[in-house]
Design a protein around this motif. Structure first.
Motif, PDB file in Angstrom:
ATOM      1  N   GLU A  90      13.209  71.222  17.965  1.00 23.45           N
ATOM      2  CA  GLU A  90      13.256  70.991  16.513  1.00 23.45           C
ATOM      3  C   GLU A  90      14.427  71.748  15.893  1.00 23.45           C
ATOM      4  OE1 GLU A  90      11.700  68.725  15.083  1.00 23.45           O
ATOM      5  OE2 GLU A  90      10.092  68.290  16.517  1.00 23.45           O
ATOM      6  N   GLN A  91      14.554  73.006  16.272  1.00 22.15           N
ATOM      7  CA  GLN A  91      15.628  73.838  15.748  1.00 22.15           C
ATOM      8  C   GLN A  91      16.989  73.257  16.140  1.00 22.15           C
ATOM      9  OE1 GLN A  91      15.356  76.130  13.618  1.00 22.15           O
ATOM     10  NE2 GLN A  91      17.511  76.760  13.629  1.00 22.15           N
ATOM     11  N   ALA A  92      17.113  72.865  17.402  1.00 29.52           N
ATOM     12  CA  ALA A  92      18.391  72.334  17.893  1.00 29.52           C
ATOM     13  C   ALA A  92      18.734  71.021  17.185  1.00 29.52           C
ATOM     14  CB  ALA A  92      18.336  72.132  19.404  1.00 29.52           C
ATOM     15  N   LEU A  93      17.727  70.222  16.887  1.00 28.52           N
ATOM     16  CA  LEU A  93      17.986  68.969  16.157  1.00 28.52           C
ATOM     17  C   LEU A  93      18.478  69.281  14.748  1.00 28.52           C
ATOM     18  CD1 LEU A  93      15.002  66.628  17.168  1.00 28.52           C
ATOM     19  CD2 LEU A  93      17.432  66.204  17.585  1.00 28.52           C
TER      20      LEU A  93
ATOM     21  N   LYS B 216      30.090  67.568  17.529  1.00 29.30           N
ATOM     22  CA  LYS B 216      31.199  66.686  17.126  1.00 29.30           C
ATOM     23  C   LYS B 216      31.919  66.124  18.346  1.00 29.30           C
ATOM     24  CE  LYS B 216      33.276  69.659  14.127  1.00 29.30           C
ATOM     25  NZ  LYS B 216      32.231  70.651  13.808  1.00 29.30           N
ATOM     26  N   GLU B 217      31.895  66.907  19.439  1.00 24.24           N
ATOM     27  CA  GLU B 217      32.571  66.467  20.664  1.00 24.24           C
ATOM     28  C   GLU B 217      31.723  65.481  21.468  1.00 24.24           C
ATOM     29  OE1 GLU B 217      32.323  69.873  19.889  1.00 24.24           O
ATOM     30  OE2 GLU B 217      34.304  69.686  18.957  1.00 24.24           O
ATOM     31  N   GLY B 218      30.445  65.383  21.104  1.00 28.46           N
ATOM     32  CA  GLY B 218      29.571  64.472  21.856  1.00 28.46           C
ATOM     33  C   GLY B 218      28.706  65.189  22.877  1.00 28.46           C
ATOM     34  N   MET B 219      28.659  66.517  22.805  1.00 31.67           N
ATOM     35  CA  MET B 219      27.796  67.278  23.726  1.00 31.67           C
ATOM     36  C   MET B 219      26.356  67.247  23.194  1.00 31.67           C
ATOM     37  SD  MET B 219      27.785  70.081  26.171  1.00 31.67           S
ATOM     38  CE  MET B 219      29.240  71.069  26.024  1.00 31.67           C
ATOM     39  N   ILE B 220      25.435  66.786  24.062  1.00 31.56           N
ATOM     40  CA  ILE B 220      24.036  66.690  23.639  1.00 31.56           C
ATOM     41  C   ILE B 220      23.419  68.081  23.600  1.00 31.56           C
ATOM     42  CG2 ILE B 220      21.762  65.701  24.195  1.00 31.56           C
ATOM     43  CD1 ILE B 220      23.236  63.493  25.728  1.00 31.56           C
ATOM     44  N   THR B 221      22.749  68.386  22.494  1.00 33.52           N
ATOM     45  CA  THR B 221      22.110  69.705  22.401  1.00 33.52           C
ATOM     46  C   THR B 221      20.581  69.603  22.364  1.00 33.52           C
ATOM     47  OG1 THR B 221      22.418  69.555  20.010  1.00 33.52           O
ATOM     48  CG2 THR B 221      24.051  70.836  21.240  1.00 33.52           C
ATOM     49  N   ALA B 222      20.088  68.431  21.996  1.00 32.18           N
ATOM     50  CA  ALA B 222      18.619  68.290  21.906  1.00 32.18           C
ATOM     51  C   ALA B 222      18.208  66.845  22.147  1.00 32.18           C
ATOM     52  CB  ALA B 222      18.147  68.723  20.523  1.00 32.18           C
ATOM     53  N   LEU B 223      17.087  66.698  22.863  1.00 30.91           N
ATOM     54  CA  LEU B 223      16.546  65.352  23.064  1.00 30.91           C
ATOM     55  C   LEU B 223      15.032  65.394  22.934  1.00 30.91           C
ATOM     56  CD1 LEU B 223      16.956  62.338  23.946  1.00 30.91           C
ATOM     57  CD2 LEU B 223      16.471  63.115  26.263  1.00 30.91           C
ATOM     58  N   LYS B 224      14.564  64.614  21.973  1.00 33.88           N
ATOM     59  CA  LYS B 224      13.119  64.475  21.812  1.00 33.88           C
ATOM     60  C   LYS B 224      12.818  63.013  22.105  1.00 33.88           C
ATOM     61  CE  LYS B 224      10.365  64.826  17.878  1.00 33.88           C
ATOM     62  NZ  LYS B 224      10.163  65.374  16.544  1.00 33.88           N
ATOM     63  N   ALA B 225      12.076  62.752  23.167  1.00 33.46           N
ATOM     64  CA  ALA B 225      11.870  61.352  23.555  1.00 33.46           C
ATOM     65  C   ALA B 225      10.399  61.081  23.831  1.00 33.46           C
ATOM     66  CB  ALA B 225      12.702  61.034  24.795  1.00 33.46           C
TER      67      ALA B 225
ATOM     68  N   VAL C 201      20.601  68.854  29.355  1.00 35.43           N
ATOM     69  CA  VAL C 201      20.190  68.972  27.958  1.00 35.43           C
ATOM     70  C   VAL C 201      19.365  70.246  27.830  1.00 35.43           C
ATOM     71  CG1 VAL C 201      19.081  67.852  25.996  1.00 35.43           C
ATOM     72  CG2 VAL C 201      20.025  66.446  27.821  1.00 35.43           C
ATOM     73  N   GLU C 202      19.798  71.123  26.940  1.00 34.44           N
ATOM     74  CA  GLU C 202      19.174  72.441  26.853  1.00 34.44           C
ATOM     75  C   GLU C 202      17.794  72.395  26.198  1.00 34.44           C
ATOM     76  OE1 GLU C 202      21.957  75.342  25.453  1.00 34.44           O
ATOM     77  OE2 GLU C 202      20.351  76.811  25.132  1.00 34.44           O
ATOM     78  N   ASN C 203      17.676  71.614  25.137  1.00 30.74           N
ATOM     79  CA  ASN C 203      16.413  71.592  24.389  1.00 30.74           C
ATOM     80  C   ASN C 203      15.771  70.214  24.479  1.00 30.74           C
ATOM     81  OD1 ASN C 203      16.705  74.336  22.997  1.00 30.74           O
ATOM     82  ND2 ASN C 203      18.636  73.317  22.520  1.00 30.74           N
ATOM     83  N   VAL C 204      14.607  70.179  25.081  1.00 37.77           N
ATOM     84  CA  VAL C 204      13.969  68.871  25.267  1.00 37.77           C
ATOM     85  C   VAL C 204      12.480  68.911  24.950  1.00 37.77           C
ATOM     86  CG1 VAL C 204      15.517  67.982  27.060  1.00 37.77           C
ATOM     87  CG2 VAL C 204      13.556  69.358  27.710  1.00 37.77           C
ATOM     88  N   LEU C 205      12.019  67.759  24.521  1.00 41.13           N
ATOM     89  CA  LEU C 205      10.578  67.520  24.427  1.00 41.13           C
ATOM     90  C   LEU C 205      10.397  66.068  24.834  1.00 41.13           C
ATOM     91  CD1 LEU C 205       7.644  67.972  23.688  1.00 41.13           C
ATOM     92  CD2 LEU C 205       8.221  67.620  21.298  1.00 41.13           C
ATOM     93  N   ILE C 206       9.762  65.863  25.977  1.00 38.84           N
ATOM     94  CA  ILE C 206       9.617  64.504  26.482  1.00 38.84           C
ATOM     95  C   ILE C 206       8.144  64.201  26.697  1.00 38.84           C
ATOM     96  CG2 ILE C 206      10.181  62.947  28.403  1.00 38.84           C
ATOM     97  CD1 ILE C 206      12.668  64.906  28.757  1.00 38.84           C
TER      98      ILE C 206
END
Ligand code: MTE
Ligand code: HPA
Ligand code: MOS
Length: 769
Positions: free
Chosen positions: A150-153, A281-290, A320-325
């Motif tokens: 959540e924080q990373a998003l 901005k560079e396109g590096m993924i920092t968070a994924l909630k799926a 991906v550093e921060n995930v919730l799947i």
């Protein structure tokens, strides 16, 4: 040396000459009955009555059976809740309901047409969205959580919130589900089945007939393709044939027609995945909630494990550093969906690969650059969302190599220039990956056993739990055994897989058939070799060895200098040698066992299911692909102009067979994301139920330019002779074609959205958005 060589597949000549024996090629046994199945006429509801009167009047019809004729009617690999035959509640259209036995196929075919099934029709659920709305789930997985998503998003430069859908897939094995059941003395039953899982087939038949397991033997000589479709779903059809065989005490043969097979059996799970991603901005993924949702169909089958493998593969090849799947299997009124090459992995990975295309569009970069940026590192950024550390990651070097060998940069400028011409055609280009986890995610399945018998002429028969479905597992085991004894592969024969020789086997699945069963076979060979080494050591030292208890107990110490090479056993220290065959005779005359049995289990697996953390996989099989497509903007027709694949298969046991696996898996994956489309009527009838309405790739669809290459990798100590599993991993590379289509659409529209399969119709619609 037979390891690493292109020994021909042990059925290659048989397959091309038509001499290989599949179930329906087995000669009829006297008195054999023909068995067929009638499916339910509605997708949901209750069975009221079966009217068999007209069928009974057909000469040659000998019996008509329903659920009540089975001793036990429930089956299921994980949850035993699926009826073999509909008892009351109907789960899906064409669900097996009535079994017919007849003297001839002609009588059977006529009878199947005139059986009337009366039902009370219920209200079916056909979509993932409807099931979500009803919260009707067959399984909810424990989520994978890492970091603070959540924080990373919140702090991400960019966010995308959207969903991705991919369709199901028919296995399209050439041999339908098929069984011959032969009743033996005292109620025992011999089953010949086209099954990836003889042990489960044995168990389901035994339950259905009320027999103990030791009364049932299931033998599998080979399958005409399985692709996961015969991991669980061969078993209920075997039970139907066995029921008829038991009722009449006559052999019984059940061979599904292609149409029946396609309508009655489960397929790859369609998925709908909702996600929110944060990136720089560079396109590096920092968070994924799926949140992943699959259409499991009416019953559980293997859906829970498939969902977990989808969750394990949603990272594709990216850190991906921060995930919730999360993952949920939706209960619908479709056939019960099942294992299919990749086992959920493709449905997870393609979501991420498609997402990378979208991220690239947002940040205005070439998607290949975004991929490179997010790729798992070698020593940093190498922890998966489930806490497994990726070691020996070859993907960074593989990326450099494939981008350079495919001349990606040049292709990109050519595609730009071509598309600028606006000639009614548009091209697209994409790179994508596979990083497939090798091991059954259900830890207990990572075990196997093997039996090796050396005969007096020095030839060998071996039996393991592996089933041959075309993938070449028999040939690989043959090579491993031949190498172990230093004899030619032609002197080693793999015997039909049978539950009376190898017990409690796992399905041949998860791409680990060769890993597990050749490891067990090698251990069995080593036991025989040890006895021969001791025998010759004593013989060459002039010692007697008459009537020793167990020869392996009679000597301690290292005898590795006694080697098995070129059909000889050689003491490399003393240079003494004896032909292998003579040593075999000597062992026999001295009453020394020439049979070996061994048990193998995969070590170092440690995934904690509660915490969803740890070593879920033994290792990863990696690959990369670059594909270029061309689309006709007036018709939506798509052609793959070029595909280049680079695979990491460790040190392949048989590079030729592996090349076939890579090629076949890629084409099958490409079919899934392009032309293969399952179409149902509003009543739930599968309309695409034959080769005329369901389009698998053919020779015209293969990439015009198609290169498959391997990297050299000698590091994989986790599998036999440092090989790597190959069966499923390259399937995921079909994603490169999908991403190339997305890329092409992005040249013509502000939006590059399309769901899978990207059929010609969908492409045309996407272009006119
Ligand atoms: N190759 C052929 N020719 N036919 C098949 O049915 N099944 C695939 C793959 N390759 C299949 C195939 C699937 S789904 C799996 S899991 C593996 O083979 C199983 O075999 P293995 O574990 O021996 O690689
Ligand atoms: N892969 C394939 N088949 C399986 C698995 C798996 O992880 N688990 C159970 N059957
Ligand atoms: Mo393969 S889907 O694991 O049979």
């Amino acid at each position: 040396m037979s390891i690493g060589k292109n020994i021909a597949h042990d059925s290659s000549i048989g397959h091309v000459t038509g001499k290989s024996i599949f179930i329906d090629d087995r000669a009829a046994i006297q008195g054999e009955l023909q068995v067929g199945v009638v499916g339910a006429p509605v997708a949901a509801g209750r069975l009221k009555q079966v009217n068999t009167r007209r069928a009974e009047l057909i000469p040659g019809v000998v019996g008509i059976f329903t659920a009540k004729d089975l001793h036990h009617n429930q089956w299921g690999t994980i949850i035993k809740h699926q009826p073999i035959l509909v008892e009351d509640k109907i789960g899906y259209m064409h669900e097996p309901t009535v079994v017919v036995a007849a003297e001839t196929r002609e009588a059977l075919t006529k009878a199947l047409r005139v059986i009337e099934i009366e039902c009370e029709e219920g209200k079916p659920v056909f979509t993932i969205d409807e099931a979500i709305a009803k919260e009707d789930f067959l399984y909810e997985a424990t989520p994978f959580v890492q970091g603070d998503v959540e924080q990373a998003l919140k702090t991400a430069d960019h966010r995308l919130k959207q969903s991705f859908e991919c369709g199901g897939q028919e296995h399209f094995y050439l041999e339908s589900q098929a069984t011959v059941a032969i009743p033996l003395e005292n109620g025992q039953m011999e089953i010949h089945s086209s099954s990836q899982h003889p042990t489960e087939t044995q168990h389901v038949v035994a339950h259905a007939l009320g027999l103990p397991y030791h009364y049932v033997t299931c033998t599998v000589k080979r399958m005409g393709g399985g692709f996961g479709g015969k991991e669980s779903q061969a078993a209920p059809f075997a039970a139907m044939a066995a029921m008829v065989a038991a009722k009449f005490n006559r052999p019984a043969r059940l061979i599904l027609s292609k149409d029946d097979d396609m309508q009655m059996t489960g397929k790859r799970h369609p998925f709908k995945n909702f996600y929110e991603v944060g990136f720089t901005k560079e396109g590096m993924i920092t968070a994924l909630k799926a949140d992943l949702y699959s259409d499991a169909g009416a019953y559980a089958d293997l859906s829970s494990s498939i969902m977990e493998r989808a969750m394990f593969h949603i990272d594709s090849a990216y850190y991906v550093e921060n995930v919730l799947i999360t993952g949920r299997c939706c209960k619908t009124n479709h056939h019960s969906n099942t294992a299919f090459r990749g086992f959920g992995g493709p449905q997870g990975a393609i979501t991420m690969e498609a997402l990378i295309e979208d991220i690239a569009k947002v940040v205005g970069k070439d998607p290949a650059e975004v991929r490179r940026l997010n790729l798992y590192g070698k020593d940093v950024r190498n922890r998966t969302p489930y806490g497994q550390i990726i070691d020996h990651n070859p993907l960074p070097e593989m990326t450099d190599r494939i981008l350079s060998e495919s001349e990606y940069a040049r292709l990109r400028s050519e595609v730009d220039a071509f598309n600028a011409k606006k000639c009614g055609k548009v091209r697209g280009l994409a790179l994508s990956y596979t990083k497939f986890g090798i091991a059954f995610t259900a830890k207990f399945l990572n075990q196997g056993n093997a039996l090796v018998n050396v005969h007096l002429d020095g030839t060998v028969q071996a039996s393991t739990g592996a089933t041959e479905m075309g993938q070449g597992v028999n040939t690989k085991i043959q090579q491993v055994i031949a190498h172990a004894f230093g004899i030619p592969p032609k002197d080693v024969q793999l015997m039909p897989t049978s539950t009376d020789k190898n017990h409690n086997t796992s399905p041949t699945a998860a791409s680990s058939g060769s890993d597990i069963n050749s490891a067990a076979a090698l251990m069995a060979c080593d036991k025989i070799k040890r006895r021969l080494q001791i025998l010759l050591h004593k013989f060459w030292n002039g010692e007697t060895f008459d009537d020793v208890k167990e020869i392996e107990l009679d000597f301690e110490g290292d005898l590795d200098h006694i080697e098995f090479i070129d059909e000889k056993i050689i003491d490399t220290k003393t240079k003494k040698e004896l032909p292998f065959k003579e040593a075999i005779t000597m062992a026999y005359l001295n009453r020394i066992s020439l049979g070996g049995y061994a048990f193998f289990k995969t070590e170092n697996l440690g995934f904690d299911k509660k915490k969803c953390e740890g070593r879920a996989f033994n290792y990863f099989t990696n690959g990369a692909a670059v594909s270029m497509v061309e689309i006709d903007e007036y018709t939506g027709e798509m052609k793959v102009l070029m595909t280049r694949i680079l695979m990491d298969l460790g040190r392949p046991l048989n590079p030729g067979i592996d090349r076939g696996q890579v090629t076949g898996a890629f084409i099958q994956g490409m079919g899934w994301v392009t032309h293969e489309s399952l179409v149902y009527s509003d009543k739930g009838v599968l309309l695409s139920h034959s080769p005329t309405t369901y389009k698998i790739p053919n020779i015209q669809d293969t990439p015009r330019e198609f290169v498959v290459d391997f990297i050299e990798n000698n590091e994989n100590k986790q599998a036999v002779h440092r090989s790597k599993a190959v069966g499923e991993p390259p399937f995921l590379l079909g994603g490169a074609v999908f991403c190339a289509i997305k890329d092409a659409i992005g040249y013509r529209t502000a939006n590059n959205k399309i769901s899978s399969p990207a059929t010609n119709e969908r492409i045309l619609m996407a272009l006119s958005e």
